[in-house]
Design an enzyme around this catalytic site. Structure first.
Site, PDB file in Angstrom:
ATOM      1  N   SER A 181       3.132  -6.732  -2.233  1.00  0.00           N
ATOM      2  CA  SER A 181       3.990  -6.245  -3.318  1.00  0.00           C
ATOM      3  C   SER A 181       4.534  -7.354  -4.217  1.00  0.00           C
ATOM      4  CB  SER A 181       5.143  -5.433  -2.741  1.00  0.00           C
ATOM      5  OG  SER A 181       5.811  -6.162  -1.743  1.00  0.00           O
ATOM      6  N   HIS A 209       1.259   0.005  -2.177  1.00  0.00           N
ATOM      7  CA  HIS A 209       0.920  -0.395  -3.548  1.00  0.00           C
ATOM      8  C   HIS A 209      -0.564  -0.193  -3.867  1.00  0.00           C
ATOM      9  CE1 HIS A 209       4.665  -2.073  -5.115  1.00  0.00           C
ATOM     10  NE2 HIS A 209       4.924  -2.435  -3.874  1.00  0.00           N
ATOM     11  N   LYS A 240       5.912   5.463  -5.084  1.00  0.00           N
ATOM     12  CA  LYS A 240       5.398   4.514  -6.064  1.00  0.00           C
ATOM     13  C   LYS A 240       4.486   5.250  -7.061  1.00  0.00           C
ATOM     14  CE  LYS A 240       6.627   0.603  -3.405  1.00  0.00           C
ATOM     15  NZ  LYS A 240       6.531   0.123  -2.042  1.00  0.00           N
TER      16      LYS A 240
HETATM   17  C1  PLP Z   1       7.631  -0.093  -1.131  1.00  0.00           C
HETATM   18  C2  PLP Z   1       7.028  -0.310   0.181  1.00  0.00           C
HETATM   19  C3  PLP Z   1       7.441   0.419   1.295  1.00  0.00           C
HETATM   20  C4  PLP Z   1       8.611   1.345   1.244  1.00  0.00           C
HETATM   21  O1  PLP Z   1       8.295   2.550   0.664  1.00  0.00           O
HETATM   22  P1  PLP Z   1       9.459   3.604   0.380  1.00  0.00           P
HETATM   23  O2  PLP Z   1       8.760   4.899   0.340  1.00  0.00           O
HETATM   24  O3  PLP Z   1      10.089   3.217  -0.903  1.00  0.00           O
HETATM   25  O4  PLP Z   1      10.407   3.497   1.530  1.00  0.00           O
HETATM   26  C5  PLP Z   1       6.780   0.233   2.482  1.00  0.00           C
HETATM   27  N1  PLP Z   1       5.759  -0.635   2.582  1.00  0.00           N
HETATM   28  C6  PLP Z   1       5.338  -1.365   1.534  1.00  0.00           C
HETATM   29  C7  PLP Z   1       4.203  -2.311   1.701  1.00  0.00           C
HETATM   30  C8  PLP Z   1       5.964  -1.229   0.301  1.00  0.00           C
HETATM   31  O5  PLP Z   1       5.564  -1.962  -0.731  1.00  0.00           O
END
Ligand code: PLP
Length: 392
Positions: A181, A209, A240
């Protein structure tokens, strides 16, 4: 007033401010989109993970409204006690179809999905092999499991194999982010799956992502590499590219059945609301039927990245739309972000502890909903601030 035992909190806050690591959270006065409103002012939005612009899509909003009429606003209690709604099952079926996975269980968030699945699979006496740049929710899930954690060098398969060769009793679990990320690079998943097969380890990838970004129609990293059936555990998020909120785990039907019995966030925390679930189903249906948004996202990312590089900025090892514009010290990155803000560009600086010290950056998130004019507006602002600060 803080009580005396809690007094350290004030010192900690002051230290963060002194070191330029304090994060002043902005307030948005309207929906997420290519532009957002802050202090009554329209600002170009380079901060959100709303890759495809679905967070305020009329089709998702309508699905959410209809679900509220039909199912109300709350799930009542945890699904294992109050019962589960057909809507949640429909989402899980839609996600399984979309990911080409045998089965799916949904959670409240991607974070909760990691906290559920890792401790359910390994515990004391077992070993986890974790990429050094894995997401905080993976790290917390690993710690919660009480398994031994062996961290391998970032995306370095020789380092992973060295760890796998070390004596270890019990189960083995290899965990990696799909797309990282903070840097936007892609995990070498085919190689890590081969190592897992060679050393008898369970494989797990967190595709937060990657979905909506990689693979045909944004099916994610497993599809991108053609690894269907060879990755044991896929974690995903609905917050996301899918534009809503929630998380899930995809895998074999027995794994999914097991997580409904042993995943603690599933057992002890209520599910996401009917409105969220219905909106997420609508998002999956849009992606499934049409890859236009994914194509637009990549075209925008290529355009923005090539112009930023031409200006002389370093964007590290990004292979995806995540664009880290490297600045260096956290204080300088903070200053860069504030100057962009004065130019009406909302782009957050990211420093320690989210990224290593000295590697502070502005992380730019372009989306499918940005127009060429929007991107040009942002590029001009980066050029102006970069020159003012003597960085290019
Ligand atoms: C953003 C992210 C999460 C968390 O996701 P949410 O649904 O916002 O809790 C988990 N793992 C990775 C790799 C992320 O980038």
């Amino acid at each position: 007033m803080l009580s005396k035992p809690l007094g350290f909190v004030k010192d900690e806050l002051e230290a963060l401010k002194r070191d330029g690591l304090y994060n002043a959270i902005r307030t948005l006065e309207g929906p997420q989109g290519p532009w957002v409103t802050i202090n009554g002012q329209a600002m170009l939005n380079f901060c959100s993970n709303n890759y495809l612009g679905l967070a305020a899509d009329p089709r998702l909003k309508q699905a959410a409204q209809e679900a509220i009429e039909k199912y109300g606003v709350g799930p009542g209690a945890v699904r294992s006690i109050a019962g589960t709604m057909t809507l949640h099952q429909k989402l899980e079926e839609a996600l399984a179809r979309f990911k080409k996975a045998p089965a799916v269980i949904s959670f409240q968030s991607g974070f909760a999905a990691n906290l559920a699945v890792i401790p359910a699979l390994v515990g004391k006496g077992d070993t986890i092999y974790s990429d050094s740049l894995n997401h905080a929710s993976i790290i917390d899930g690993c710690r919660l499991s009480r398994a031994e954690i062996k961290v391998y060098d970032h995306c370095d398969m020789e380092s992973l194999e060295e760890r796998l060769k070390e004596p270890a009793a019990g189960r083995k679990l290899i965990i990696t982010d799909g797309v990282f990320s903070m840097d936007g690079d892609i995990a070498p998943l085919p190689e890590s799956v081969e190592l897992a097969e060679k050393y008898g380890a369970i494989t797990m990838v967190d595709d937060a992502h990657g979905e909506g970004v990689l693979g045909t129609n944004g099916r994610g990293i497993v599809d991108h590499f053609g690894l269907h059936g060879r990755v044991d555990v896929e974690v995903g998020t609905l917050s996301k590219a899918l534009g809503v909120v929630g998380g899930y785990v995809a895998g074999a039907p027995e794994l999914i059945e097991y997580l409904a019995q042993r995943g603690r966030p599933f057992l002890f925390s209520s599910a996401v609301t009917p409105a969220d679930v219905a909106a997420a189903i609508a998002a999956v249906e849009i992606l499934d039927s049409d890859d236009q948004l994914v194509q637009k996202l990549w075209a925008n990312a290529r355009y923005f990245k090539s112009h930023i590089k031409e200006l002389g900025f370093d964007i590290g090892r990004s292979e995806t739309p995540i664009t880290p514009v490297m600045i260096g010290e956290a204080a300088a990155a903070g200053e860069f972000s504030r100057r962009l803000f004065a130019e009406k560009v909302f782009a957050q600086s990211i420093g320690y502890p989210t990224v290593p010290r000295g590697k502070a950056r502005i992380r730019v998130m372009v989306s499918a909903s940005h127009s060429r004019e929007d991107l040009d507006y942002g590029i001009v602002a980066f050029e102006k601030v970069g020159k003012e600060m003597g960085l290019i």
